[in-house]
Every structure is written in C-alpha cells, then in structure tokens.
Design a protein around this motif. Structure first.
Motif, PDB file in Angstrom:
ATOM      1  N   ASN A  29       7.443  73.492 -29.878  1.00 52.68           N
ATOM      2  CA  ASN A  29       6.126  74.331 -29.960  1.00 52.68           C
ATOM      3  C   ASN A  29       6.540  75.966 -29.941  1.00 52.68           C
ATOM      4  O   ASN A  29       5.991  76.800 -30.726  1.00 52.68           O
ATOM      5  CB  ASN A  29       5.585  74.538 -28.445  1.00 52.68           C
ATOM      6  CG  ASN A  29       4.854  72.977 -28.212  1.00 52.68           C
ATOM      7  OD1 ASN A  29       4.499  72.173 -29.047  1.00 52.68           O
ATOM      8  ND2 ASN A  29       4.912  72.727 -26.686  1.00 52.68           N
ATOM      9  N   VAL A 185       6.850  82.970 -27.286  1.00 57.06           N
ATOM     10  CA  VAL A 185       6.371  81.478 -26.998  1.00 57.06           C
ATOM     11  C   VAL A 185       7.047  80.816 -25.894  1.00 57.06           C
ATOM     12  O   VAL A 185       6.664  80.169 -25.091  1.00 57.06           O
ATOM     13  CB  VAL A 185       6.232  80.763 -28.323  1.00 57.06           C
ATOM     14  CG1 VAL A 185       5.940  79.269 -28.166  1.00 57.06           C
ATOM     15  CG2 VAL A 185       5.308  81.401 -29.257  1.00 57.06           C
ATOM     16  N   GLN A 260       3.413  81.954 -34.336  1.00 56.40           N
ATOM     17  CA  GLN A 260       4.120  82.085 -33.063  1.00 56.40           C
ATOM     18  C   GLN A 260       3.318  83.351 -32.267  1.00 56.40           C
ATOM     19  O   GLN A 260       3.219  83.075 -31.030  1.00 56.40           O
ATOM     20  CB  GLN A 260       5.498  82.259 -33.424  1.00 56.40           C
ATOM     21  CG  GLN A 260       6.272  80.973 -33.801  1.00 56.40           C
ATOM     22  CD  GLN A 260       7.514  80.907 -34.284  1.00 56.40           C
ATOM     23  OE1 GLN A 260       8.046  82.110 -34.810  1.00 56.40           O
ATOM     24  NE2 GLN A 260       8.378  80.248 -33.356  1.00 56.40           N
ATOM     25  N   ALA A 263      -0.143  81.705 -31.075  1.00 53.16           N
ATOM     26  CA  ALA A 263       0.243  81.042 -30.003  1.00 53.16           C
ATOM     27  C   ALA A 263       0.655  81.559 -28.702  1.00 53.16           C
ATOM     28  O   ALA A 263       0.128  81.260 -27.544  1.00 53.16           O
ATOM     29  CB  ALA A 263       1.264  80.042 -30.522  1.00 53.16           C
ATOM     30  N   CYS A 283       0.100  75.537 -30.115  1.00 52.54           N
ATOM     31  CA  CYS A 283       1.075  75.657 -31.064  1.00 52.54           C
ATOM     32  C   CYS A 283       0.716  75.139 -32.362  1.00 52.54           C
ATOM     33  O   CYS A 283       1.043  75.284 -33.649  1.00 52.54           O
ATOM     34  CB  CYS A 283       2.717  75.569 -30.761  1.00 52.54           C
ATOM     35  SG  CYS A 283       2.997  76.575 -29.357  1.00 52.54           S
TER      36      CYS A 283
END
Length: 440
Positions: A29, A185, A260, A263, A283
C-alpha cells in the motif's frame, strides 16, 4: 484464573502474529508505486516504511476504540477463545491472499474473523450491526471511490501543470515527491492498521477481566503492536507489491506521487474520525485512479476484477474460518490446542507452497515471472485459443491487447513487438494487430 491468564497470553501472541502478517501483507500500500518507478530501492523502501509504521502506531487510538468497544459488545459474554478464533480466521485469509499476490484487506479479514467467531459462539446479538455498517461497510465502499477520484483529479492536474516542463527534470522532482508521499502513507498505515491489533488485544484484556470496559490500550500494547507491524513491513510482501506496482497499471512518477498523496490524505482523515478503513482499498483505488488520470495509460481491469472479488470474499471467508475455529476452541483446552496446531500447520503449508515460485526484492519488478511466462528467447507453442504463434505472452499482455483494440491504433506498417515496443512488420507477418484473444 491461571487458565484465563494463559489463554489471554495465547490471544495476545496470536494478535501480534496477525499484526506481523498485516505488516508484510500491506507493505504494498505504501511502497509499491515507489518501488515500481525506481524512486527507492526495494530494501530501502520497506525499511523506511517499517520505521514510519512504528511511529504511526503512537499517533492515535480512535480506531483501536472502534475495534475494542464498537464492533463487538464487550458485555455479551464474548470469551478470549472467541477472539483467538477470530484472529485465526484473519491470519489464514491474509496468508492465502498473500500467496495469490492479491491485495485484499487485512482490516476486513480481522473484522470478518471477529464477527464470524462471535456469531458462532454467542449469537448475532453480540455484534453491533449499526457500527459494522457505519464504520466498516460504508467506508469499505466509499474509500476506493474517494481515493480513486482524488487520485484521478490529482494525476490530471499534475500532468497539466507540468506539460511544458522538461520531462527528465520533473521526473526527479516527482520521485522525491513520491518518497515523501510514500512516507506519509506508511505513517498513516501505522496510525490506522496497527491500532486494529491494539483494539483486539485490549478487547481480550477486557473480556478476561484484566482491564475495565472502555479502557484505552495500555502503552505496552501500543508498543508491541507497532513493533510487530514494523517487522512484518520490513520483511516486505513482495508478491503483493508486484501486483500493486506492476499489475494494475503502468505507473510513472507523476502518477505515483498523485496516487500516494491522495491515499495518505484519505487514510489520515479516516483515522482521525475513527473509521476502521482498509488501507488496501484506499491505495488500490488511488492506483486505479492514477491509471485513468494519465492520457494513454491503461488500467488492467482483469487484475482489478480479481481484487474486487477478493475484497467481497474477505469478510465472509475469514468469518467462516473463524466460526469453525470458535466452535472447536469452545470445547476446552484440547479444542484451543487443536486450533493452534491446525493453524500452524496451515501457515507452514502456505509458506512451503510459496517457495515454489519465490518473489523477493531481487525480482519484485520482474512482471514476466508473475504472469507465469517464459523468457522471450525461449519460444513455446501458442495455446489453441490464441492467434499469436511461436512466442510466449509478454508481461504487459493486457496493456498490449487493450492498445491494439483502442484508439489510437498503431501506425500503418508498425506492429507491437514481444516487449511492447513498436517494430516494423516483416513482409510475411499477418497484417492485423494482436487481438485480445491472446489474453491468458
């Protein structure tokens, strides 16, 4: 009391094992796009992610409260055996999807396991259905859509702003941006996912009478959960990193940065309000959105379809395994011991199966091996259903096929070679492009 203390210890160890599998299952992720674009070397990427996962575990406890006192009614008679069975269901599903290289949700595996075990042992009345709907199911549907739309818009904006800039110079800047957004993230993943294990351990301590109801996780619980997920992250879930980084779409640095960043913003916002969000859903949705946002990019919908099927199966599959484990564990000490032995055996069998086709930091970006193909210089007979003869299907077969049937078409006299590059057609070659019928 001695029996309960021992059982709680078993539950805590099992919860930390789940947290470990969560770490290597969900490393993709944070780091898949960073690794696939070459912004960071694979080992450096997972090391950075591990440290930030550990730090993120100390930022909040809101999600832990949702797990420990939200989904399951603490006063309904749920015993540590039930929590142990729920963790078993989650661990088995995590390992099966890791073996398949499928980015499924560790969070939903945990929740499905807890719900399945609780329903089997106590009944449906022990599950707070409104909390499941509002803080699990609705976020599960909304998260990939929100992250995907945000990533799509961010990708288009990024390319529009940089359309007149030098591509080589902007690529360096975007790679630096990718490293920063990947770090964000990772921090968000520790903030959200490590808390789920904290919540489970806290729930076990409450049901065993060690903590009072509605207690916050103790510091030692926070630290142990953070360390377990960090260690799992450092080992790297290379199979899932390969799928996320290369299997959904062909990621370029601007797309990776946009995906990213979108997310991370989604995950951090959900953690702040206590939504037990799946970082995998977020993600994955962001990566798909970045694929749709770049002109000429192609999303491999066959891979996306497999992922969605896996998402839909996660709650019921983990719940079914956990329900069976709960019924067995409730038989007493021998039942708990039997579940433990069967779980260790299943985990060992899955690991041995994974050694037949190992994936690690040395071949994580080697898509040809993922597709099960042979090198291009070793021709094999084509399948009967495939019009292409004499060469194996290349790694980017879905992208190649989609480009062959979607505008813009290849220029006249030019065909796509085995490696996806344009080549002049030989006079004896068929005049039509490769069709989608060559998909495996």
């Amino acid at each position: 009391m001695e029996h309960i203390t021992l059982l709680i210890g078993i539950v805590i160890v099992t919860a930390l094992v789940f947290d470990f599998t969560n770490g290597f299952h969900d490393t993709a992720n944070a780091m898949a796009t960073t690794i696939s674009t070459g912004a960071l070397a694979p080992r450096a990427a997972v090391a950075m992610s591990a440290v930030l996962n550990l730090l993120g575990a100390f930022l909040s406890v809101e999600v832990a409260k949702t797990i420990s006192s939200g989904i399951i009614d603490e006063g309904s008679g749920v015993q540590p055996e039930v929590i142990f069975a729920g963790l078993v269901g989650a661990i088995i599903w995590n390992l099966l999807t890791w073996l398949a290289g499928l980015p499924s949700s560790s969070s939903h595996a945990l929740m499905g396991g807890l719900i399945g075990a609780t329903v089997a042992a106590v009944g449906t009345g022990a599950v707070n259905g409104d909390v499941v709907v509002m803080k699990v199911l609705i976020p599960a549907l909304a998260a990939p859509l929100v992250a995907g739309i945000a990533s799509l818009c961010a990708t288009r904006l990024t390319y529009r702003v940089a359309r007149d800039a030098d591509e080589g110079r902007t690529a360096k800047g975007y790679r630096a941006g990718q490293i920063t957004s990947a770090a964000l993230v990772s921090l968000a993943h520790g903030t959200n996912d490590a808390q789920k294990t904290m919540g489970v351990i806290t729930l076990a301590l409450v049901t065993g009478g060690v903590l009072a109801p509605d207690s916050d996780p103790p510091v030692w619980v926070i630290a142990s959960a953070g360390l377990a997920i960090a260690l799992g992250t450092y080992l790297g879930g290379w199979r899932i990193i390969r799928t996320m980084g290369k299997g959904i779409t062909d990621i370029q640095p601007p797309q990776g940065f946009a995906a990213q960043t979108s997310a991370a913003a989604t995950i951090l916002a959900s953690s702040h309000i206590g939504f037990s969000l799946s970082t995998t859903h977020v993600c994955s949705g962001a990566v798909m959105g970045s694929g749709l946002g770049r002109k000429g990019s192609v999303v491999r919908w066959s891979t996306a379809g497999r992922m969605v099927v896996g998402w839909a199966l996660t709650l019921p599959a983990a719940g079914a395994v956990a329900a069976g484990a709960a019924l067995l564990a409730e038989q007493g000490d021998w039942g708990v011991a039997t579940v433990a032995v069967l779980t260790v055996a299943a985990c060992g069998a899955i690991w041995l199966r994974s050694r037949r086709t190992p994936v690690d930091h040395t071949n994580v970006n080697d898509v040809e091996e993922t597709a099960g193909t042979q090198p291009a210089e070793a021709p094999v007979p084509a399948p009967a259903a495939s019009p292409a003869v004499g060469e194996p299907e290349p790694a980017g077969v879905v992208t190649t096929a989609m480009r062959a049937v979607a505008p813009p078409p290849p220029p006249a006299g030019v065909a796509l070679g085995a490696d996806g590059t344009a080549q002049e057609e030989a006079p004896s070659a068929p005049s039509r492009p490769a069709s989608a019928g060559s998909l495996s």
